[in-house]
Design an enzyme around this catalytic site. Structure first.
Site, short mmCIF file in Angstrom:
data_model
loop_
_atom_site.label_atom_id
_atom_site.label_comp_id
_atom_site.label_asym_id
_atom_site.label_seq_id
_atom_site.Cartn_x
_atom_site.Cartn_y
_atom_site.Cartn_z
N SER A 282 8.28 -41.23 12.28
CA SER A 282 6.80 -41.99 12.46
C SER A 282 5.77 -41.32 11.85
CB SER A 282 6.62 -42.56 13.79
OG SER A 282 6.38 -41.28 14.69
N TYR B 33 -3.17 -27.52 22.58
CA TYR B 33 -3.02 -28.00 21.37
C TYR B 33 -3.69 -27.07 20.08
CZ TYR B 33 -2.55 -30.84 17.04
OH TYR B 33 -2.49 -31.18 15.88
#
Length: 254
Positions: free
Chosen positions: A20, A158
């Site tokens: 995706s 992150y």
């Protein structure tokens, strides 16, 4: 609209997180170059692989795997080599930018974020490099981000991981360059995907970010295909250890 790169035709390619978003766009992009594409994803992606087969004439090999499970990840890379031959291209795309207040981050969340966003890239690259030496060389494209340069406060683990990807890319480029393995990275800016819009992007937030770009452009997954193909092909034969920023001109030194 991507140009054709003849050396990618028939080349065994592996893309992590290819089911995706950016990964799916990359799978299609390499298929349209005539590459033999395998990809892994944690979610079932057989329907996507079937659709790609119908639309491009070549069905990619889907291998279900969680990249945070190193055994599953390296097993998928081995299965891809068994099906298509030793890898010539690895694209380390899989990532997760789950938001969290830094004060609420615990050790489990930290370890998970670093595992998917940094550790998996290293061990995928390590396994791919072994195959590439057998094939006489290859190209690795890691996915970094401009997030670490921006210092985005809600994604501290992150941003730490993506800063690590930048440093790792430069180290691996020097370690493996004499083996004919070129390692580079792409640092996207704000890429608007369906997932991003569902979870946290608002129209106001998108407009505010675009206002910071030199180009008044909504960056979508397809905008990453051309730069990735370039770094994965011999058109970039003299480029190694570099981070190509694709952010519409926010002008961040990633």
């Amino acid at each position: 609209m991507s140009p054709k790169y003849p050396d990618l035709a028939g080349a065994p390619v592996f893309i992590t997180g290819g089911g995706s978003g950016i990964g799916a766009a990359l799978v299609e992009g390499f298929l349209r170059q005539g590459a033999r594409v395998a990809f892994c994803d944690i979610l079932p992606s057989d329907d996507f692989a079937d659709r790609m087969g119908e639309e491009t004439g070549a069905r990619p090999l889907f291998l279900k795997a969680d990249v945070t499970d190193n055994t599953a990840l390296t097993g998928a890379l081995a299965a891809a080599a068994e099906a298509h031959g030793p890898l010539k291209v690895l694209v380390n795309n899989a990532a997760n930018d789950q938001r969290a207040d830094p004060d609420a981050v615990d050790e489990d969340f930290w370890d998970w974020s670093l595992s998917i966003n940094l550790k998996a890239q290293f061990f995928a690259a390590q396994a791919a490099a072994r195959q590439m030496r057998e094939a006489g060389g290859g190209r690795i494209v890691n996915y970094a981000s401009i997030a670490h340069a921006l210092g985005a406060p809600e994604i501290a683990p992150y941003t730490a991981a993506k800063a690590g990807v930048t440093g790792m890319t430069r180290s691996l480029a020097r370690a493996w360059g004499r083996d004919g393995i070129r390692v580079n990275a792409i640092a996207p800016g704000l890429v608007v995907t369906e997932r991003q819009k569902e979870l946290w992007l608002t129209e106001e937030g998108i407009e505010n970010h675009i206002s910071r770009q030199a180009l008044p452009l909504l960056i979508e997954a397809e905008h990453l295909v051309g730069p990735t193909l370039f770094l994965a092909s011999e058109a970039s034969a003299a480029i190694a250890g570099q981070v190509l920023v694709v952010d519409g001109g926010v002008v961040i030194n990633a």
